[in-house]
Enzyme design. Sequence first.
Site, mmCIF file in Angstrom:
data_model
loop_
_atom_site.group_PDB
_atom_site.id
_atom_site.type_symbol
_atom_site.label_atom_id
_atom_site.label_comp_id
_atom_site.label_asym_id
_atom_site.label_seq_id
_atom_site.Cartn_x
_atom_site.Cartn_y
_atom_site.Cartn_z
ATOM 1 C CD GLU A 176 33.724 36.965 41.270
ATOM 2 O OE1 GLU A 176 33.116 37.618 40.404
ATOM 3 O OE2 GLU A 176 34.281 37.494 42.251
ATOM 4 C CG HIS A 232 37.060 36.623 39.542
ATOM 5 N ND1 HIS A 232 37.917 36.872 40.584
ATOM 6 C CD2 HIS A 232 36.357 37.759 39.345
ATOM 7 C CE1 HIS A 232 37.735 38.114 41.019
ATOM 8 N NE2 HIS A 232 36.799 38.685 40.272
HETATM 9 ZN ZN LIG Z 1 36.605 42.324 39.530
#
Ligand SMILES: [Zn+2]
Length: 327
Positions: free
Chosen positions: A206, A227
């Site tokens: 992320e 992510h």
């Molecule tokens: Zn999260």
Amino acid sequence: MKTQNLFKHYPKGELHVHLNGLVSTDIVRKLLHQEYTSIPPGFDLNQDLVILTPARNLETYLKPWEVLRLIPKSRANLAMIVDNAFSNLKEQNIQFVELRSSVLYLSKLNNVDVETALSWLIDEIKNASSKYKIKAGLILTVSRGNFACTHLSALLEAFKNLDRPDFVVGIDLAGYEDTTSPLELGYLFEKAKNDFGLNITIHAGETGNAGNILDAIVRFKADRIGHGTAAYKSAAVMELLQKNDICVEVCPISNRRTGAIEENEKHPVVEFIKLGVPFVICSDNPSIHASGLSDDYLCFYNETENLEHLQNMFEKQKKYSFIKGLT
Ligand SMILES: [Zn+2]
């Protein structure tokens, strides 16, 4: 951006949402007030509970948790939070949900042991699940850092003491990716998978580092990646995700608000589509974004102009869910 879009009526599954990022801000304010919580200096309850524009970094994005971690201080108020969360899911036509919570803060706030806090949470989610007719499972979240092993062990101990409820479907690692955690943490995740059949999802990639996704797959035996926005930077990681059918939980609005993707950058989900990397669309913290999962669908559509993936999304969400027996 309120949720009047054509995706609102699509039946949906939610595979990546944090309980305290799902509760409406008016309920948060109400409970803070009712529980006489002292608000941290400089925190503005009218502005700082939501993140409506891209944050400077993940740390700025996490500002609302300065107060979110201070509630609830009673079981009745936990029930109110969970009920409100399910009401928000219902509004988005969500048919099943995997809710995430770190549980330990509940035990500290309420002065009860971890086992009691976990049983409260399970019971309240079960109540709301049957009231709103939304199937549910719980994912236990551990934050990165020095205490990650201790925290995971405490959660697993409570899980064992409650006779390993099927309702707990997985474990999750979250928090700042640059924070170092004890080396044996990966081993503990693997052991939880082998000993208890718990599925694993890891917030990784992320903050720009594809190596963290590799680590999540190789060391932590991740079944899914949260992510994964940095995956496209490494052909080897993309191949690993695709060949091992490891699903990425793509959270379009969150990725823009956290700054995981720059404003002038394309969302890497475009590369996932091109290379056949499996993914599902999720909302992460919809109330923090003043949005709902339908808005994430719309955001994905605006990023990709791909309707086909959204039309098949419910089937994919069922396929990659940790909840068994979804039809
Ligand atoms: Zn999260």
